[in-house]
Design a protein around this motif. Sequence first.
Motif, mmCIF file in Angstrom:
data_model
loop_
_atom_site.group_PDB
_atom_site.id
_atom_site.type_symbol
_atom_site.label_atom_id
_atom_site.label_comp_id
_atom_site.label_asym_id
_atom_site.label_seq_id
_atom_site.Cartn_x
_atom_site.Cartn_y
_atom_site.Cartn_z
ATOM 1 N N PHE A 175 0.733 -0.534 0.028
ATOM 2 C CA PHE A 175 0.028 0.135 0.323
ATOM 3 C C PHE A 175 1.033 1.404 0.070
ATOM 4 C CE2 PHE A 175 -3.432 -2.581 2.775
ATOM 5 C CZ PHE A 175 -4.574 -2.795 1.466
ATOM 6 N N GLY A 176 1.594 1.556 1.131
ATOM 7 C CA GLY A 176 2.643 2.084 0.869
ATOM 8 C C GLY A 176 3.303 2.530 -0.166
ATOM 9 N N GLN A 177 3.717 1.658 -1.615
ATOM 10 C CA GLN A 177 3.959 1.458 -2.635
ATOM 11 C C GLN A 177 3.852 2.686 -3.689
ATOM 12 O OE1 GLN A 177 7.581 1.597 -2.930
ATOM 13 N NE2 GLN A 177 7.992 1.186 -0.696
ATOM 14 N N LEU A 178 2.469 1.797 -3.328
ATOM 15 C CA LEU A 178 1.520 2.483 -4.503
ATOM 16 C C LEU A 178 1.420 3.656 -4.159
ATOM 17 C CD1 LEU A 178 -1.737 -0.230 -4.081
ATOM 18 C CD2 LEU A 178 -0.387 0.094 -6.157
ATOM 19 N N LEU A 179 0.808 4.136 -3.066
ATOM 20 C CA LEU A 179 0.169 5.878 -2.885
ATOM 21 C C LEU A 179 1.388 6.836 -3.413
ATOM 22 C CD1 LEU A 179 -1.519 7.515 -1.418
ATOM 23 C CD2 LEU A 179 -0.452 7.204 0.939
ATOM 24 N N LEU A 180 3.227 5.978 -2.723
ATOM 25 C CA LEU A 180 3.940 7.027 -3.165
ATOM 26 C C LEU A 180 4.424 6.922 -4.672
ATOM 27 C CD1 LEU A 180 7.121 5.327 -0.837
ATOM 28 C CD2 LEU A 180 6.014 8.193 -1.416
ATOM 29 N N GLY A 181 4.241 6.078 -4.836
ATOM 30 C CA GLY A 181 4.037 5.659 -6.413
ATOM 31 C C GLY A 181 2.484 6.617 -7.254
ATOM 32 N N LEU A 182 1.493 7.071 -6.824
ATOM 33 C CA LEU A 182 0.635 7.894 -6.884
ATOM 34 C C LEU A 182 1.236 9.486 -7.006
ATOM 35 C CD1 LEU A 182 -1.599 6.744 -8.030
ATOM 36 C CD2 LEU A 182 -2.425 7.633 -5.989
ATOM 37 N N ILE A 183 1.965 9.579 -5.815
ATOM 38 C CA ILE A 183 2.681 10.861 -5.403
ATOM 39 C C ILE A 183 3.772 10.963 -6.632
ATOM 40 C CG2 ILE A 183 3.811 12.208 -3.973
ATOM 41 C CD1 ILE A 183 3.156 10.787 -1.775
ATOM 42 N N ASN A 184 4.851 10.114 -7.202
ATOM 43 C CA ASN A 184 5.392 10.820 -7.957
ATOM 44 C C ASN A 184 4.605 10.846 -9.397
ATOM 45 O OD1 ASN A 184 7.661 10.288 -6.266
ATOM 46 N ND2 ASN A 184 8.137 8.120 -6.480
ATOM 47 N N GLY A 185 3.688 9.593 -9.293
ATOM 48 C CA GLY A 185 3.152 10.098 -10.633
ATOM 49 C C GLY A 185 2.528 11.369 -10.813
ATOM 50 N N SER A 211 16.882 10.423 -7.684
ATOM 51 C CA SER A 211 16.443 11.930 -6.894
ATOM 52 C C SER A 211 15.297 11.259 -6.115
ATOM 53 C CB SER A 211 16.226 12.495 -8.361
ATOM 54 O OG SER A 211 14.530 12.133 -8.786
ATOM 55 N N ASP A 212 14.827 10.520 -6.023
ATOM 56 C CA ASP A 212 13.772 10.173 -4.814
ATOM 57 C C ASP A 212 13.740 9.046 -4.338
ATOM 58 O OD1 ASP A 212 10.703 10.794 -3.766
ATOM 59 O OD2 ASP A 212 10.447 8.081 -4.916
ATOM 60 N N PHE A 213 13.466 9.182 -3.416
ATOM 61 C CA PHE A 213 14.207 7.633 -2.620
ATOM 62 C C PHE A 213 13.575 7.945 -1.195
ATOM 63 C CE2 PHE A 213 18.768 6.994 -2.897
ATOM 64 C CZ PHE A 213 19.303 7.821 -4.198
ATOM 65 N N SER A 214 12.005 8.438 -1.438
ATOM 66 C CA SER A 214 10.714 7.667 0.042
ATOM 67 C C SER A 214 11.117 6.466 -0.383
ATOM 68 C CB SER A 214 9.290 8.448 -0.891
ATOM 69 O OG SER A 214 9.050 7.997 -2.151
ATOM 70 N N SER A 215 10.169 5.121 -1.460
ATOM 71 C CA SER A 215 10.342 4.360 -1.745
ATOM 72 C C SER A 215 11.286 3.036 -0.961
ATOM 73 C CB SER A 215 10.125 3.905 -3.403
ATOM 74 O OG SER A 215 9.908 2.743 -3.414
ATOM 75 N N PHE A 216 12.529 3.227 -1.454
ATOM 76 C CA PHE A 216 13.994 2.599 -0.715
ATOM 77 C C PHE A 216 13.800 2.959 0.868
ATOM 78 C CE2 PHE A 216 15.453 4.312 -4.746
ATOM 79 C CZ PHE A 216 15.002 2.886 -5.713
ATOM 80 N N VAL A 217 13.385 4.472 1.088
ATOM 81 C CA VAL A 217 13.373 4.617 2.599
ATOM 82 C C VAL A 217 12.441 4.328 3.390
ATOM 83 C CG1 VAL A 217 12.874 6.508 4.377
ATOM 84 C CG2 VAL A 217 14.820 7.417 2.672
ATOM 85 N N LEU A 218 10.686 3.800 2.451
ATOM 86 C CA LEU A 218 9.983 2.940 3.067
ATOM 87 C C LEU A 218 10.467 1.458 3.298
ATOM 88 C CD1 LEU A 218 7.098 4.551 3.638
ATOM 89 C CD2 LEU A 218 6.580 2.557 1.943
ATOM 90 N N GLN A 219 10.811 0.903 2.077
ATOM 91 C CA GLN A 219 11.318 -0.286 2.640
ATOM 92 C C GLN A 219 12.645 -0.617 4.094
ATOM 93 O OE1 GLN A 219 11.938 -2.254 -1.333
ATOM 94 N NE2 GLN A 219 11.360 -0.889 -2.404
ATOM 95 N N ALA A 220 13.134 0.176 3.781
ATOM 96 C CA ALA A 220 14.469 0.472 4.964
ATOM 97 C C ALA A 220 13.977 0.254 6.174
ATOM 98 C CB ALA A 220 15.269 1.236 4.874
ATOM 99 N N GLN A 221 12.147 1.495 6.386
ATOM 100 C CA GLN A 221 12.156 1.300 7.793
ATOM 101 C C GLN A 221 10.849 -0.293 7.545
ATOM 102 O OE1 GLN A 221 9.162 4.907 5.920
ATOM 103 N NE2 GLN A 221 9.818 5.931 7.908
ATOM 104 N N ALA A 222 10.844 -0.512 6.944
ATOM 105 C CA ALA A 222 9.770 -2.181 6.711
ATOM 106 C C ALA A 222 10.777 -3.117 7.572
ATOM 107 C CB ALA A 222 8.826 -2.567 5.886
ATOM 108 N N SER A 223 11.930 -3.019 6.981
ATOM 109 C CA SER A 223 13.380 -4.246 7.776
ATOM 110 C C SER A 223 12.760 -4.165 9.518
ATOM 111 C CB SER A 223 13.998 -3.507 7.113
ATOM 112 O OG SER A 223 15.175 -2.449 7.914
#
Lengths: 296, 401
Positions: free
Chosen positions: A14-24, B207-219
Motif C-alpha cells: 500500500f505504501g509503495q502504491l501511494l508513493l507511486g501515485l505521488i511521483n506519478g 532523485s526520489d528515495f521515498s520508496s527505498f526509505v519506506l522499505q528500509a523502515q519496514a526492515s
Amino acid sequence: MLTDLLGIPPQVLFGQLLLGLINGAFYAVLSLGLAVIFGLLNIVNFAHGALYMLGAFSTYFLAKYLGVGYWGALILAPLIVGALGIVIERYLLRRLTGVDHLYGLLLTFGLALVIEGIFVKLFGASGIPYPTPPQLTGGINLGFMFLPYYRAWVVVASLIVCIATWVLFERTKIGSYLRAGTENPQLLQAFGVNVPVLTTLAYGYGVALAAFAGVLAAPITQVSPLMGSNLIIVVFAVVVIGGMGSIVGAVVTGLAMGVVEGLTKVFWPEASATVIFLVMAIVLVLRPAGLFGKSA
Amino acid sequence: MNILKKLALGVSATAMIASAAAAEVSDGKVKIGVLTDMSSTYSDLAGNGSVVAAEMAIADFGGTAAGAPIELISADHQNKADIAANKARQWGDSEQVDVFAELVTTSVALAVFEIAKQQNKLALVSGAASSPLTSDACIPTGIHWTYNTRALAVGTGSAVVKEGGDTWYFLTADYAFGESLERDVAAVVEAEGGQVLGSIKHPFPSSDFSSFVLQAQASGAKVVGLANAGADTVNAIKAANEFGLVAAGQSIAALLTFITDIHALGLDTAQGIQLTTGFYWDLNDETRAWSQRFNEKTGTMPTMVQAGVYSSVMHYLKAVEAAGTDDTDAVLAKMREMPVDDFFAKGGEVRSDGRMVHDMYLARVKAPAESTGPWDYYDIVRTIPGEEAFGPLSESNCPTK
C-alpha cells in the motif's frame, strides 16, 4: 492473499502504491506541459527539464532575495518562468515554424544544456536545500506508512492543475481556438483569430506547468541544476506512452507510470529506472500512436 | 676570445645543460592529465576544485620538475567509463600525458587503470572509493591516494556498531562502488557481532528515495546504511528525514559523506551524522592555511578528494625531481621510497599494491549551535591509524604486490 503470494507484506505494498501515485503526480504535471506544447506547437520541448529546474530555482531566489515564501512562489515562479518561455517561443522557436521537428528538438535540447551548464557553474551540482512550508511540515501515520503532509499536498495540487488544464482546453472558448489552431491554423486566422499570439501563450502555459512542478519539487529534492535532466527522459517516455499531444493521456499515464515504477522498486529495485522504457517499447509495438493517441 | 664570443659560448652551454636535463624527461615536459567529473553528480566533491588543487601543486612546486616545465590538462568524464577511457587513451597516445590524476567514480578509475596498464603510465586515484582498486583490480602503476571503502567501513561502520547499532539495512548505489562499500561495511558489522538484515540496490543516480526509505523502515533494522555518494546521499538523507525514519528511532549511517554534502544539506538536517574522512580543513594550522588558499580560488572549502589531488600530484612531482626523469618505473620507485609528508598526510606510505596508507578521521557533524562560522561542520571524534583503516598489505589480493 495476493500480497502473501508475492512475499510482500500488504502495508509495504500500500505504501509503495501511494508513493507511486505521488511521483506519478509529478510525471503528470510535467508530461501535461509537454503534451500541451507538442499538441499545439508540434515542438518536442527538450528544454522542459531545464525549465522545471528554473521553477525550483525561482522559488529559491524569490525566498532569498525578495522574501517571498512558498505560497507566493507557487503563483509567481510559474509566471516568471512562463514569461521566459514566451520570450523563447517569440524569438527562437518561432523561427522554426514549418521546418522539420528535429530542429525544434535540437534547439530546445541545446537550450537545456546551456541553461543547466550555467547553473552548474554558478551553484554546483549538490544543490541547495529549500524548507518545507511550515503549514505542511510533519505528517500522519496511516498505519501502513508515515505520510508527510507535504507529499499529500503535492498530489492534491497536481490534480487541481491537471483538471483545470483539461477544463481550459476542452471546455472553454480559448481552448476551442487552440484546438482549432492545431487542426487548421490558416482557416482559424481567416476567422480573425490571432494564431501566433495563441501559440505563444500556449507555449508559455506549458512552460509554466513545468515551473509549477519545479516549485512543488523544491522542498522534496535539493534545488539542483541537474534535477530536470534526471527526470526529463522519463517524462518523455510517459508522453510517448500516453500518446503525443493527448492531455488526458498525459495525466492518466503519468499517474499510472508512477505506480508502475513504485511497484518495480519493491520487486526489482535495480530495474526501476528502466521499467518505464520497457512499457514504452511494448506500447510502441502494439499501439504506435500511444494509449490515448489518435492513430494518424 | 672577445666578449661576444664568450657570451655566445655561455648561452649555448646553458642551453645544452638544459636540454640534457630535459632529455631525461619525455617530450621535454612533465604532463599531468586531470580526468574528473566537471558537470554531473560528483562535480562538487571533485570537479573544478580538483583541477584547482592540481594547479596549486604545480605552482607550489615551482612550475618545473627535473628541469622540464610542468603542464596540466583536464577533461570532463561525466562519470562515464567509456568517455574516460577514450580521453585517457587519446592523452596517452597523442598528447604525451605522463600521469592521470583524480579519476572519481569507481567505474571510471577501473577503465583508466586498463589504459594506464597498457600504456605503462601512472594513475593517481583520489575520488574513486572502491577498495578492490588496490586488491583484485590493482595494476602495477595505479596508486589509490585519499580513502577507500574499507577505511570507511572501519571508521563509520564499527563506530556505529559499538554504539549499539547492531542490525543493518543497506541502501546501495547499483554499481561497482556501492557494492564494494556495502561488502566492506557488512564484513565489519558482522565481525563486530552485528547482523545485516537486507539491502536494496537503487539505480545510480536516483532523485526520489521515498520508496527505498519506506522499505528500509519496514526492515526494522536499527541502522540504515547509505552505500552511495554525492547527490544520492543528500537526497536519501532528506527523504529519511521527511518520512520520519529518524524520528521513529532508526538511525542513518551515511557511509561516504563529503563536506560538500554537509554544506548542501545544511547543519539542521545533517547534525549528528558520523562519517569517515581522509581530510578536514580545520585539523591544524597547516590544513587551515592550505584550505584558506584553496577557498580564495574556489569559494568553497576543499573536500578530501581535492586535498588528495594536491597531495598526490605534489608527491608525484617530488618523485620526478628526485628521479631526475619522468620515466614511469623510476618515478614509481621514488614515490614508494619517499614518505608522504605534507598538510594532507604525515608519514604516509605508498605500498607495493598501490595503496597510500595514511591516517583517517572519524568525525561527527556539529549541531547548528555548535558551529562558529561558515564550513565549521565537524568534530573529529577519533584518528584512525593508517594500518587499521586500510588493513595490512597481506590482506590485499593484488597479484603484483
